[in-house]
Design a protein around this motif. Sequence first.
Motif, PDB file in Angstrom:
ATOM      1  N   ASN A   1     -24.728  14.696 -18.786  1.00  0.00           N
ATOM      2  CA  ASN A   1     -24.853  13.903 -17.567  1.00  0.00           C
ATOM      3  C   ASN A   1     -23.650  13.996 -16.855  1.00  0.00           C
ATOM      4  N   SER A   2     -22.601  14.672 -17.619  1.00  0.00           N
ATOM      5  CA  SER A   2     -21.227  14.855 -16.916  1.00  0.00           C
ATOM      6  C   SER A   2     -20.720  16.250 -17.007  1.00  0.00           C
ATOM      7  N   VAL A   3     -20.349  16.796 -15.944  1.00  0.00           N
ATOM      8  CA  VAL A   3     -19.820  18.153 -15.730  1.00  0.00           C
ATOM      9  C   VAL A   3     -18.409  18.344 -16.251  1.00  0.00           C
ATOM     10  N   THR A   4     -18.135  19.071 -17.160  1.00  0.00           N
ATOM     11  CA  THR A   4     -16.799  19.561 -17.566  1.00  0.00           C
ATOM     12  C   THR A   4     -15.730  19.527 -16.510  1.00  0.00           C
ATOM     13  N   LYS A   5     -14.789  18.841 -16.576  1.00  0.00           N
ATOM     14  CA  LYS A   5     -13.635  18.984 -15.651  1.00  0.00           C
ATOM     15  C   LYS A   5     -12.617  19.041 -16.189  1.00  0.00           C
ATOM     16  N   ASN A   6     -11.129  19.809 -15.556  1.00  0.00           N
ATOM     17  CA  ASN A   6      -9.967  19.795 -16.157  1.00  0.00           C
ATOM     18  C   ASN A   6      -9.275  18.557 -15.490  1.00  0.00           C
ATOM     19  N   PRO A   7      -8.259  18.201 -16.194  1.00  0.00           N
ATOM     20  CA  PRO A   7      -7.403  17.216 -15.599  1.00  0.00           C
ATOM     21  C   PRO A   7      -6.506  18.031 -14.550  1.00  0.00           C
ATOM     22  N   LYS A   8      -6.386  17.231 -13.467  1.00  0.00           N
ATOM     23  CA  LYS A   8      -5.499  17.661 -12.205  1.00  0.00           C
ATOM     24  C   LYS A   8      -4.522  16.472 -11.687  1.00  0.00           C
ATOM     25  N   SER A   9      -3.564  16.979 -11.014  1.00  0.00           N
ATOM     26  CA  SER A   9      -2.588  16.163 -10.581  1.00  0.00           C
ATOM     27  C   SER A   9      -2.989  15.906  -9.032  1.00  0.00           C
ATOM     28  N   LYS A  10      -2.888  14.812  -8.398  1.00  0.00           N
ATOM     29  CA  LYS A  10      -3.341  14.600  -7.052  1.00  0.00           C
ATOM     30  C   LYS A  10      -2.502  13.313  -6.411  1.00  0.00           C
ATOM     31  N   ILE A  11      -2.271  13.282  -5.141  1.00  0.00           N
ATOM     32  CA  ILE A  11      -1.906  12.125  -4.514  1.00  0.00           C
ATOM     33  C   ILE A  11      -2.757  11.392  -4.057  1.00  0.00           C
ATOM     34  N   VAL A  12      -3.171   9.972  -4.673  1.00  0.00           N
ATOM     35  CA  VAL A  12      -4.154   9.203  -4.392  1.00  0.00           C
ATOM     36  C   VAL A  12      -3.849   7.918  -3.763  1.00  0.00           C
ATOM     37  N   ASP A  13      -4.479   7.002  -3.048  1.00  0.00           N
ATOM     38  CA  ASP A  13      -4.258   5.824  -2.690  1.00  0.00           C
ATOM     39  C   ASP A  13      -4.059   4.701  -3.714  1.00  0.00           C
ATOM     40  N   GLY A  14      -3.376   3.696  -3.512  1.00  0.00           N
ATOM     41  CA  GLY A  14      -3.023   2.834  -4.486  1.00  0.00           C
ATOM     42  C   GLY A  14      -2.102   1.946  -3.831  1.00  0.00           C
ATOM     43  N   VAL A  15      -1.255   1.127  -4.735  1.00  0.00           N
ATOM     44  CA  VAL A  15      -0.191   0.001  -4.179  1.00  0.00           C
ATOM     45  C   VAL A  15       0.903   0.219  -5.204  1.00  0.00           C
ATOM     46  N   TYR A  16       2.125   0.017  -4.877  1.00  0.00           N
ATOM     47  CA  TYR A  16       3.077  -0.485  -5.656  1.00  0.00           C
ATOM     48  C   TYR A  16       3.198  -2.084  -5.724  1.00  0.00           C
ATOM     49  N   ARG A  17       3.238  -2.426  -6.882  1.00  0.00           N
ATOM     50  CA  ARG A  17       3.071  -3.978  -7.248  1.00  0.00           C
ATOM     51  C   ARG A  17       4.328  -4.436  -7.659  1.00  0.00           C
ATOM     52  N   TYR A  18       4.983  -5.400  -6.913  1.00  0.00           N
ATOM     53  CA  TYR A  18       6.166  -5.974  -7.137  1.00  0.00           C
ATOM     54  C   TYR A  18       6.175  -7.187  -7.676  1.00  0.00           C
ATOM     55  N   GLN A  19       6.834  -7.401  -8.874  1.00  0.00           N
ATOM     56  CA  GLN A  19       6.948  -8.767  -9.620  1.00  0.00           C
ATOM     57  C   GLN A  19       8.426  -8.965  -9.825  1.00  0.00           C
ATOM     58  N   TYR A  20       8.716 -10.456  -9.813  1.00  0.00           N
ATOM     59  CA  TYR A  20       9.977 -11.050  -9.640  1.00  0.00           C
ATOM     60  C   TYR A  20      10.154 -11.808 -10.926  1.00  0.00           C
ATOM     61  N   PHE A  21      11.317 -11.588 -11.799  1.00  0.00           N
ATOM     62  CA  PHE A  21      11.842 -12.422 -12.927  1.00  0.00           C
ATOM     63  C   PHE A  21      13.109 -13.104 -12.657  1.00  0.00           C
ATOM     64  N   GLN A  22      13.515 -14.253 -12.633  1.00  0.00           N
ATOM     65  CA  GLN A  22      14.858 -14.924 -12.695  1.00  0.00           C
ATOM     66  C   GLN A  22      15.331 -15.083 -14.204  1.00  0.00           C
ATOM     67  N   THR A  23      16.283 -14.082 -14.575  1.00  0.00           N
ATOM     68  CA  THR A  23      16.681 -14.345 -15.979  1.00  0.00           C
ATOM     69  C   THR A  23      18.390 -13.378 -16.020  1.00  0.00           C
ATOM     70  N   GLU A  24      18.921 -13.889 -17.120  1.00  0.00           N
ATOM     71  CA  GLU A  24      20.238 -13.290 -17.119  1.00  0.00           C
ATOM     72  C   GLU A  24      20.020 -12.083 -18.288  1.00  0.00           C
TER      73      GLU A  24
ATOM     74  N   PRO B   1       0.805  -1.264  -0.007  1.00  0.00           N
ATOM     75  CA  PRO B   1      -0.057   0.088  -0.155  1.00  0.00           C
ATOM     76  C   PRO B   1       0.866   1.303  -0.106  1.00  0.00           C
ATOM     77  N   ALA B   2       0.507   2.243  -0.850  1.00  0.00           N
ATOM     78  CA  ALA B   2       1.164   3.466  -0.686  1.00  0.00           C
ATOM     79  C   ALA B   2      -0.004   4.576  -1.541  1.00  0.00           C
ATOM     80  N   GLN B   3       0.775   5.865  -1.053  1.00  0.00           N
ATOM     81  CA  GLN B   3      -0.135   6.938  -1.761  1.00  0.00           C
ATOM     82  C   GLN B   3       0.859   7.493  -3.109  1.00  0.00           C
ATOM     83  N   ILE B   4       0.096   7.451  -3.931  1.00  0.00           N
ATOM     84  CA  ILE B   4       1.093   7.880  -5.355  1.00  0.00           C
ATOM     85  C   ILE B   4       0.667   9.010  -6.220  1.00  0.00           C
ATOM     86  N   PRO B   5       1.533   9.818  -6.866  1.00  0.00           N
ATOM     87  CA  PRO B   5       0.965  10.655  -7.634  1.00  0.00           C
ATOM     88  C   PRO B   5       0.251  10.350  -9.036  1.00  0.00           C
ATOM     89  N   PHE B   6      -0.835  10.957  -9.277  1.00  0.00           N
ATOM     90  CA  PHE B   6      -1.666  10.691 -10.190  1.00  0.00           C
ATOM     91  C   PHE B   6      -2.428  11.664 -11.022  1.00  0.00           C
TER      92      PHE B   6
END
Length: 328
Positions: free
Chosen positions: A233-256, A107-112
């Motif tokens: 049915n949707s109000v016009t909104k501008n894009p904006k940057s925010k810190i939101v809840d999320g996760v860092y997902r870690y995956q592992y690979f064995q390779t040369e 779990p982490a808070q991540i910029p989005f």
Amino acid sequence: MTLLSNKVHNLENGILYGAPLITRPFIAQDPATLIVSQPVLIKPGHYTPPDLGAKLAPDLDLAKGFQTQLDLTSCIRIGDTSISKKSPGVHMFSRRWATVPNERDEPAQIPFQIPGITPTESFESANVTAISIFFSSNLGRVVRLTLTSAGGLALGDTISVGYNKVINSGSGFITSVERHSAPILAIAGNQVTVSSLAIGVNPPILQPLSGISNALNLSGFGIYLFNSVRFSNSVTKNPKSKIVDGVYRYQYFQTEDPSSITLPDPFVILANNGEEVESLTTSTDPTIAEYSKMISDADFVQADYASRSRWENSNIWEVKIPLVYATG
């Protein structure tokens, strides 16, 4: 130091020294992953780098007393610790083995960057059949429009009001088309109420388009003739940057060959022509409706580019993926 030297056999190849240390680096998210560290004594200049990825030898009497509780057969060789001086003529380091970690979420808070919304409206979604203007103690001066269809509108939705504006200029009537957007303040059946400010002024006379012949006879007045509305049915909104809840997902690979690992791409919005855009519409990929469902389903979207790094000086590579809950 003489006593230690008397205990050392075949020091050129290294001997096991003491009990191994067995740790769980990700105890909260992945308790199955193990790292085994075995101290080793060796003569200076006789260190051999590890054979990364080699299986833990089944005949190696390592972690005796632990093997009845822990299955170490899947452990592979990872990077050793740095070498330190134990005594004159004797150095020490730890050989290490590990299980390949499982995928895990932290779990982490991540910029989005939250997508903007640009509704696509179709004009003349409904005709106006009646109009009234009055003062509401709760809402102030308002305009109530009776429509042929409310089109599934709800409180807080935005409508764009289109009407003909007729003004007596003194030498004749001037007609122009006016359009203004406003949120719905109240709704009951096909009757929609908006602020009178939605049309820019407080009109003295409001009539449906069908009354234009009579309205034109009222010289000297500003006459506002509503003919249709368009819905959003949707109000016009501008894009904006925010810190939101999320996760860092870690995956592992064995390779040369770490370049063989395909890193996932971040979330993007694509227009019809394939270009990346910052706002959702009814024709982007995803659409406004599709992204709204992602929000309601609490789906993850990838907030930024994934990264790749070597894990524990081994031939295991860790991929870190920033994921956030779809947010509007």
